[in-house]
Design an enzyme around this catalytic site. Structure first.
Site, PDB file in Angstrom:
ATOM      1  CE  LYS A  60     -43.683 -61.896  -5.535  1.00  0.00           C
ATOM      2  NZ  LYS A  60     -45.091 -61.559  -5.847  1.00  0.00           N
ATOM      3  CG  ASP A  93     -39.803 -54.806  -5.125  1.00  0.00           C
ATOM      4  OD1 ASP A  93     -40.617 -55.369  -5.887  1.00  0.00           O
ATOM      5  OD2 ASP A  93     -39.486 -53.614  -5.227  1.00  0.00           O
ATOM      6  CG  HIS A 120     -41.318 -58.579  -8.884  1.00  0.00           C
ATOM      7  ND1 HIS A 120     -41.194 -57.575  -7.940  1.00  0.00           N
ATOM      8  CD2 HIS A 120     -42.489 -59.200  -8.619  1.00  0.00           C
ATOM      9  CE1 HIS A 120     -42.258 -57.575  -7.162  1.00  0.00           C
ATOM     10  NE2 HIS A 120     -43.058 -58.553  -7.545  1.00  0.00           N
TER      11      HIS A 120
END
Length: 306
Positions: A163, A181, A142
């Site tokens: 992020k 993701d 992730h």
């Protein structure tokens, strides 16, 4: 961790190969990279025959077979096809008139026979590069993967750390998104890690309060890159007041992915910090270090000089 798999059909479609025999068996799988030219096998030596690899027949191999008697040729080809390699690929666009005996054997044994116009050496090189990537060990993690000035970077951190927002700021500065993701990491060698997307999230970036955006539609093709070699692992963490945050030189740390060590950096978050600029600085500093330059060494040298 999983291994990739490539069907002969996928190989044929990627390289636009012409199918000459056993078209119904294109679902056969290639499990090992590296094309093999069966030279020793044609003279009866099979001790180290890599039967799981694609068998490539160039002009040299086919010319040799033509010089044999029909009995000898059938014997040599029969000895190879009984091992059932994934497929045979004939290079340099060699004509079917000289391949009928090979086509017959492949049809009987259900082994696809394909043809490419590319010369043997060139085809093996591009096929090997393709198979190394497709068959590499891989894991999914992730985070966000970006390419900053040609340097592949993983951005990791807890949910809501920023992020994707950092990646968006980097894209606005001319850098490129690779994956958001879900990042697929492929181990190409003991020292090489490749980062890419999983196909489903390709070109998409999820921004809190905004939603899903397509970076290519929004910012053009230059905003996206299919894959990148990973050079840095950057973790976005909470600010810690009790830590000294102005070190001259940060202790070297690494993150291990499938046995590949990647330099690890923590960037502490605080309102007003330009995280995208810090990521750029980390990337540029890593590049200078690869060139043998150390800012700390130069600074200490100046101090010693008085």
């Amino acid at each position: 961790m999983s291994m990739g798999a490539v069907t002969v059909r996928a190989l044929a479609e990627h390289f636009k190969l012409e199918v000459l025999a056993a078209e119904e068996r294109l679902d056969r799988q290639v499990t090992k990279p590296g094309g093999h030219r069966p030279g020793l096998e044609f003279v009866g030596y099979f001790d180290y025959f890599p039967m799981e690899r694609v068998q490539v027949l160039g002009i040299k191999e086919i010319t040799y077979l033509h010089k044999l008697t029909e009995l000898e040729r059938n014997l040599h080809i029969g000895n190879i096809v009984k091992y059932h390699p994934p497929c045979f690929i004939v290079t340099s666009g060699q004509q079917e008139d000289g391949l009928k005996y090979l086509m017959r054997y492949c049809e009987e044994e259900g082994i696809p026979l394909l043809r490419t116009p590319l010369p043997t050496t060139e085809f093996i090189a591009v096929m090997d590069a393709f198979l190394v990537k497709e068959l590499a060990e891989r894991i999914a993690i992730h985070g966000v993967c970006v390419n900053v000035s040609g340097i592949g970077i993983l951005l990791r951190g807890s949910s809501g750390a920023g992020k994707s927002e950092t990646a968006h700021s980097l894209i606005r500065r001319g850098h490129r998104l690779v994956a958001d993701d879900v990042i697929v990491l492929k181990k190409l060698s003991p020292r090489t890690l490749l980062g890419t997307h999983n196909g489903k999230t390709k070109e998409f970036l999820a921004l809190r309060s905004i939603g899903l955006i397509n970076v290519v539609r929004l910012y053009g093709r230059k905003a996206f890159q299919e894959e990148t070699r990973i050079a840095l692992d950057i973790e976005l963490t909470k600010w810690r007041d009790n830590e000294l945050n102005n070190e001259l030189e940060v202790e070297e740390r690494y993150t291990d992915y499938m046995g590949v060590r990647i330099p690890h950096i923590q960037i502490q978050l605080q309102p007003g910090r330009d995280v995208a600029s810090l990521v750029e600085a980390a990337a540029n500093n890593w590049y200078l270090q690869q060139q043998g330059y150390s800012a700390v060494e130069e600074f200490m040298s100046r101090l010693q000089e008085g």
